[in-house]
Design a protein around this motif. Structure first.
Motif, PDB file in Angstrom:
ATOM      1  N   VAL A   1      39.363  36.323  33.179  1.00  0.00           N
ATOM      2  CA  VAL A   1      40.678  36.003  32.602  1.00  0.00           C
ATOM      3  C   VAL A   1      41.338  37.244  32.025  1.00  0.00           C
ATOM      4  O   VAL A   1      42.557  37.448  32.172  1.00  0.00           O
ATOM      5  CB  VAL A   1      40.506  34.903  31.530  1.00  0.00           C
ATOM      6  CG1 VAL A   1      41.822  34.678  30.791  1.00  0.00           C
ATOM      7  CG2 VAL A   1      40.036  33.602  32.166  1.00  0.00           C
ATOM      8  N   THR A   2      40.575  38.116  31.375  1.00  0.00           N
ATOM      9  CA  THR A   2      41.150  39.334  30.785  1.00  0.00           C
ATOM     10  C   THR A   2      41.727  40.252  31.854  1.00  0.00           C
ATOM     11  O   THR A   2      42.853  40.769  31.716  1.00  0.00           O
ATOM     12  CB  THR A   2      40.082  40.075  29.969  1.00  0.00           C
ATOM     13  OG1 THR A   2      39.568  39.194  28.963  1.00  0.00           O
ATOM     14  CG2 THR A   2      40.670  41.307  29.309  1.00  0.00           C
ATOM     15  N   THR A   3      40.972  40.494  32.913  1.00  0.00           N
ATOM     16  CA  THR A   3      41.496  41.355  33.981  1.00  0.00           C
ATOM     17  C   THR A   3      42.695  40.725  34.678  1.00  0.00           C
ATOM     18  O   THR A   3      43.641  41.428  35.061  1.00  0.00           O
ATOM     19  CB  THR A   3      40.385  41.624  35.007  1.00  0.00           C
ATOM     20  OG1 THR A   3      39.822  40.370  35.443  1.00  0.00           O
ATOM     21  CG2 THR A   3      39.299  42.500  34.429  1.00  0.00           C
ATOM     22  N   LEU A   4      42.701  39.407  34.818  1.00  0.00           N
ATOM     23  CA  LEU A   4      43.836  38.739  35.452  1.00  0.00           C
ATOM     24  C   LEU A   4      45.094  38.870  34.606  1.00  0.00           C
ATOM     25  O   LEU A   4      46.183  39.181  35.125  1.00  0.00           O
ATOM     26  CB  LEU A   4      43.502  37.271  35.688  1.00  0.00           C
ATOM     27  CG  LEU A   4      44.571  36.436  36.408  1.00  0.00           C
ATOM     28  CD1 LEU A   4      44.796  36.970  37.818  1.00  0.00           C
ATOM     29  CD2 LEU A   4      44.161  34.969  36.449  1.00  0.00           C
ATOM     30  N   LEU A   5      44.982  38.670  33.294  1.00  0.00           N
ATOM     31  CA  LEU A   5      46.142  38.810  32.413  1.00  0.00           C
ATOM     32  C   LEU A   5      46.624  40.252  32.341  1.00  0.00           C
ATOM     33  O   LEU A   5      47.834  40.516  32.311  1.00  0.00           O
ATOM     34  CB  LEU A   5      45.790  38.294  31.016  1.00  0.00           C
ATOM     35  CG  LEU A   5      45.544  36.781  30.888  1.00  0.00           C
ATOM     36  CD1 LEU A   5      45.148  36.423  29.461  1.00  0.00           C
ATOM     37  CD2 LEU A   5      46.791  36.002  31.302  1.00  0.00           C
ATOM     38  N   THR A   6      45.696  41.198  32.309  1.00  0.00           N
ATOM     39  CA  THR A   6      46.087  42.612  32.277  1.00  0.00           C
ATOM     40  C   THR A   6      46.823  43.001  33.551  1.00  0.00           C
ATOM     41  O   THR A   6      47.831  43.727  33.511  1.00  0.00           O
ATOM     42  CB  THR A   6      44.851  43.498  32.085  1.00  0.00           C
ATOM     43  OG1 THR A   6      44.122  43.058  30.940  1.00  0.00           O
ATOM     44  CG2 THR A   6      45.250  44.952  31.904  1.00  0.00           C
TER      45      THR A   6
END
Length: 460
Positions: A286-291
């Motif tokens: 989720v973090t890499t997707l939002l970034t």
């Protein structure tokens, strides 16, 4: 006495020489004053009231035809090139030169090279305008940066320093691997080609400052051309300069491409984590997707909303797909792990039943042996006991028939080469992802860079 006479003669000679120098200097000064007075008289003679009318255009060559105006430019600086507004700002020295025979004067044997004016309204001026101009202003610090020179043969040179903001329609299909052509167009507003014609000055019509520096572009070259336009009121003379700018790719490589690659690689770390580390794998995906989504929105904020797909859109879209695919891969792994646990429980229950049946068969066999030792004849049962070896054999055959038949497959053959062939399906998915994702991303990079780096602008 002789020595004193010689000294007095020397002193008299020095005094006479000094007097001669003073006289010559005063005469030269008076001549200069008189010469400046002659300049004033010449100006009054050619531009005096009732002698010159600035409203009437000069005649052409040999007194007939349109007036010929030759133009040259000196580009002092290019301030900004805006992608979102599709415009650029330039500061230049603009020069026009034409012949007006009404302004001929005597140069006094070459002593009067030219006359200088600072008021443009005293002579006839071409009605030139910049057709793609958005904003513009003259420079008036400390004095207006403009002059007019009138030469003895009637030639007029007009020079002025101006700053312009010009429209530059851009094609961003190859952004940021693109080249842009920004034009500077100059045309006559009211005089048609029958009365006024603009021509580029022969030799070097456009000059560019040597230390020209642009933050994100490089001026590769410039071309001069003619762009006469025809309307329902006539044909008007037009000149244009095409400035070819190449975008500096190093900035975008550092700010966009390398961070996106790093985000995609970080998303692959999830494949190497344990299947049971659900919070770690979910938070990483989720973090890499939002970034990645934030990076994409920041890139699009600095570009105009165009209807076609840009090269940067392809890059960010594929990188976002890879990051999203890594998150979906964990969902698949989690589902496969639950299926593996259910299958393991099913196999354990079958093994338990088989052990129970084997134990029951062993107990029945021991009971039969005890019965044979006490009786000579024994009757065979009409219905077999569940622990009978024949019943166990039939159960095994039923299990074989009920099990799904697996056909030979090249993928299974390839997977059998790995040491994890005895592992669960979820583990195999992680192993396949560790190899497939980097290979596909490398293939995408190969296709992407070979397509956009060697693509011509003419194809667009």
């Amino acid at each position: 006495m002789k020595m004193s006479k010689s000294k007095t003669r020397t002193l008299h000679c020095l005094w006479l020489f000094l007097l001669a120098c003073l006289c010559s200097a005063s005469l030269a000064n008076n001549a200069k004053i008189n010469f400046r007075e002659k300049e004033k008289k010449v100006l009054d003679q050619i531009l005096g009231q009732g002698k010159y009318d600035a409203r009437i255009r000069p005649s052409g060559i040999n007194g007939t035809g349109p007036a010929i105006v030759r133009i040259n430019l000196f580009v002092r600086s290019i301030a900004t090139i805006s992608d979102i507004k599709m415009e650029y700002s330039v500061q230049l020295t603009f020069r026009e030169q034409w012949l007006d025979e009404r302004l001929k004067f005597d140069d006094f044997a070459g002593r009067l090279k030219y006359l200088t004016l600072t008021e443009a309204n005293r002579v006839w001026m071409p009605d030139l305008f910049f057709s793609n101009e958005k904003e513009g202003h003259f420079h008036n610090i400390i004095m207006p940066n403009v002059y007019i020179r009138i030469f003895p043969n009637g030639s007029v040179l007009y020079s002025i320093r101006i700053s312009l903001t010009l429209a530059c329609p851009m094609n961003l299909k190859l952004y940021p691997l693109d080249r842009q052509v920004c034009s500077l167009r100059m045309a006559s507003y009211g005089w048609t080609t029958a009365d006024l014609v603009f021509l580029w000055k022969e030799g070097d019509p456009v000059q560019v400052v040597k230390n020209l520096h642009l933050p994100r572009f490089t001026l590769e070259k410039f071309l001069t051309d003619y762009c006469n336009s025809k309307t329902n009121t006539g044909e008007y003379s037009c000149l244009k300069v095409d400035l070819l700018f190449k975008r500096e790719f190093s900035y975008y490589l550092i700010q966009i491409y390398i961070p996106c690659c790093m985000l995609v690689i970080v998303s692959w770390v999830s494949f190497w984590l344990d299947q049971g580390a659900v919070p770690a794998r979910v938070s990483l995906g989720v973090t890499t997707l939002l970034t990645m989504a934030t990076q994409t929105s920041g890139i699009n904020a600095s570009l105009p909303p165009v209807s076609y797909t840009k090269a940067i859109d392809v890059w960010t879209g594929v990188c976002l797909t890879f990051v999203f695919g890594a998150l979906l891969e964990f969902a698949l792994v989690n589902y496969a792990s639950r299926s593996d646990r259910a299958a393991d429980m099913h196999r354990e229950s079958i093994k338990k039943k088989r052990r129970d049946m084997e134990q029951a068969s062993m107990d029945a066999a021991s009971d039969l042996l005890d019965t044979d030792s006490n009786a000579t004849f024994a009757m065979k049962p009409l219905v077999r006991h569940p622990g009978d070896p024949l019943a166990l054999e039939k159960l095994r055959q039923c299990e074989v028939h009920m099990a799904p038949q697996k056909r030979p497959n090249c993928c299974r053959t390839w997977l059998s080469k790995f040491p994890t062939r005895q592992c669960s399906r979820s583990k195999r998915i992680d192993v396949i992802s560790r190899i497939t994702f980097p290979l596909v991303f490398a293939l995408f990079n190969l296709v992407y860079w070979s397509t956009y780096l060697f693509r011509d602008e003419e194809e667009n």
